[in-house]
Design an enzyme around this catalytic site. Structure first.
Site, PDB file in Angstrom:
ATOM      1  N   ASP A   1       0.817  -1.213   0.000  1.00 18.42           N
ATOM      2  CA  ASP A   1       0.000   0.000   0.000  1.00 18.42           C
ATOM      3  C   ASP A   1       0.853   1.267   0.000  1.00 18.42           C
ATOM      4  OD1 ASP A   1      -2.853  -0.408  -0.172  1.00 18.42           O
ATOM      5  OD2 ASP A   1      -2.662  -1.621   1.628  1.00 18.42           O
TER       6      ASP A   1
ATOM      7  N   GLU B   1      -5.352   4.338  -0.676  1.00 19.34           N
ATOM      8  CA  GLU B   1      -4.154   3.570  -0.303  1.00 19.34           C
ATOM      9  C   GLU B   1      -3.568   4.135   1.002  1.00 19.34           C
ATOM     10  OE1 GLU B   1      -4.251   1.072  -1.844  1.00 19.34           O
ATOM     11  OE2 GLU B   1      -4.313   1.292  -4.016  1.00 19.34           O
TER      12      GLU B   1
ATOM     13  N   HIS C   1      -5.490   2.748   3.763  1.00 18.30           N
ATOM     14  CA  HIS C   1      -5.135   1.347   4.025  1.00 18.30           C
ATOM     15  C   HIS C   1      -3.901   1.280   4.928  1.00 18.30           C
ATOM     16  CE1 HIS C   1      -7.217   0.231  -0.035  1.00 18.30           C
ATOM     17  NE2 HIS C   1      -8.047   0.706   0.867  1.00 18.30           N
TER      18      HIS C   1
ATOM     19  N   TYR D   1      -3.389  -0.409   8.918  1.00 14.98           N
ATOM     20  CA  TYR D   1      -2.420  -1.383   9.446  1.00 14.98           C
ATOM     21  C   TYR D   1      -1.800  -0.855  10.742  1.00 14.98           C
ATOM     22  CZ  TYR D   1      -2.973  -2.961   4.643  1.00 14.98           C
ATOM     23  OH  TYR D   1      -3.512  -3.353   3.448  1.00 14.98           O
TER      24      TYR D   1
HETATM   25 ZN    ZN Z   1      -4.548  -0.539  -0.798  1.00 18.88          ZN
HETATM   26 ZN    ZN Z   2      -5.400  -0.257  -4.319  1.00 16.98          ZN
END
Ligand code: ZN
Ligand code: ZN
Length: 349
Positions: free
Chosen positions: A90, A120, A123, A127
């Site tokens: 990502d 992204e 994302h 995490y």
């Molecule tokens: Zn992603």
């Molecule tokens: Zn993506």
């Protein structure tokens, strides 16, 4: 012509039309008027991406925190390694999408790439969020850096990064098209063994917060992969010289085949010994995904016979049926899932 360098887009080009004359290397004012774009179906993609908006720290992790200690050492290890790997993919994708968008003349594509890059970034935040819930700061830091010394991860990531660097070093339409094959692999193949690991935990009623988050990420990635394939097909249609003698088709087939090998190596290594995961089935799933992705480029199956998802339980949490996820399964507040379908004109390209 395919070797002529693409120019970095100007912020504004007054006098050029709002509707771009080409996706790359074309003329466009830089103004996005969604009612006057080159590919009207891109507006549908844009709206779907916006509807997919979600915020990581709205996902409750209290149950996951309690359950973390009940995972086997192999599950804990695979959990951390997989999060480390996903965070690498990502991070790379946020930067690649942003940089690529600077060479795309069609302002509607630029707008869509901006939303993808933003997702992204979310994302990556997710995490950090799940790790901060379950492990110490020291272990969080180790998780994010260990992917740099994990040979299976390095081989797999470097393959994509090399394709991306190919475009960063030489901004031609051909290099862009090749890097988009890398992007289709990243969005449509490389994440999925990792996703499957979390869904396997979920079907055993473990770490449901994490798997909810993963299902949102997967919904985004499927849409990103879908758009990347559309974009690539549109570029190839606009510039048929890129695949004049079928070299590009051959490149795409070889590259996706190589990605399947690397993905299989990684899967064998990281998912070995995880209760509930049958490695042979997982490897079949990777081939099935490769077939799906290559068909999005309008090409025939790479792996004849791998036409069905051999792990149907994954479908309960993801893929085409994502809009059918029962919200009570995840014990979350109901969310409006938007539907991922074929009705946005992809096949008309
Ligand atoms: Zn992603
Ligand atoms: Zn993506």
């Amino acid at each position: 012509m395919e070797n002529a360098p693409l120019q970095k887009i100007r912020l504004l080009s007054p006098g050029s039309p709002n509707r771009a004359t080409a996706i790359v290397g074309g003329e466009a004012s830089g103004i996005v008027n969604w009612n006057d774009i080159r590919y009207p179906q891109f507006y549908d993609i844009y709206k779907i991406l916006l509807k997919n908006f979600w915020i990581p720290d709205e996902i409750p992790m209290t149950k996951d925190v309690k359950e973390w200690g009940t995972l086997t050492p192999a599950e804990q290890e695979a959990y951390l390694r997989t999060i480390g790997l996903l965070s690498n993919l990502d991070s790379v994708q946020t930067r690649f999408i942003l940089e690529t968008s600077l060479f795309v003349s069609d302002p509607s594509v630029h707008a869509i790439l901006s939303i993808i890059a933003q997702q992204e970034a979310v994302h990556n935040q997710s995490y950090s969020y799940v790790l901060s819930s379950i492990v110490s700061l020291d272990q969080q830091n180790k998780t994010f850096t260990r992917a740099h010394s994990d040979p299976a991860v390095i081989r797999r990531n470097q393959f994509i990064v090399d394709l991306y660097e190919g475009f960063r070093n030489e901004q031609t339409a051909l290099a862009l098209a090749k890097s988009l094959v890398g992007s289709l692999i990243l969005e449509g193949l490389n994440f999925y063994s990792g996703f499957a690991f979390f869904y396997n935990l979920a079907r055993n009623q473990k770490m449901l917060g994490t798997s909810t988050m993963i299902s949102y990420i997967q919904r985004d990635e499927m849409q990103h992969g879908y758009f990347v394939a559309m974009l690539l097909r549109a570029i190839l249609t606009e510039r048929p010289e890129l695949d004049e003698n079928g070299e590009f088709t051959e490149f795409a087939r070889k590259t996706i085949g190589m990605a399947v090998e690397l993905e299989s190596d990684w899967t064998r290594e990281v998912l070995k010994g995880i209760p509930g995961i049958d490695l042979e089935e997982m490897l079949g799933y990777v081939k099935y995904l490769a077939n799906k992705r290559i068909s999005m480029l309008g090409l025939p199956d790479l792996y004849p016979g791998y036409t069905e998802n051999v792990m149907p339980w994954i479908r309960a949490y993801s893929d085409e049926n994502i809009n059918n996820i029962k919200t009570d399964f995840f014990e979350q507040k109901a969310r409006a899932y938007s539907k991922v379908t074929d009705d946005n004109g992809f096949d008309e390209l």
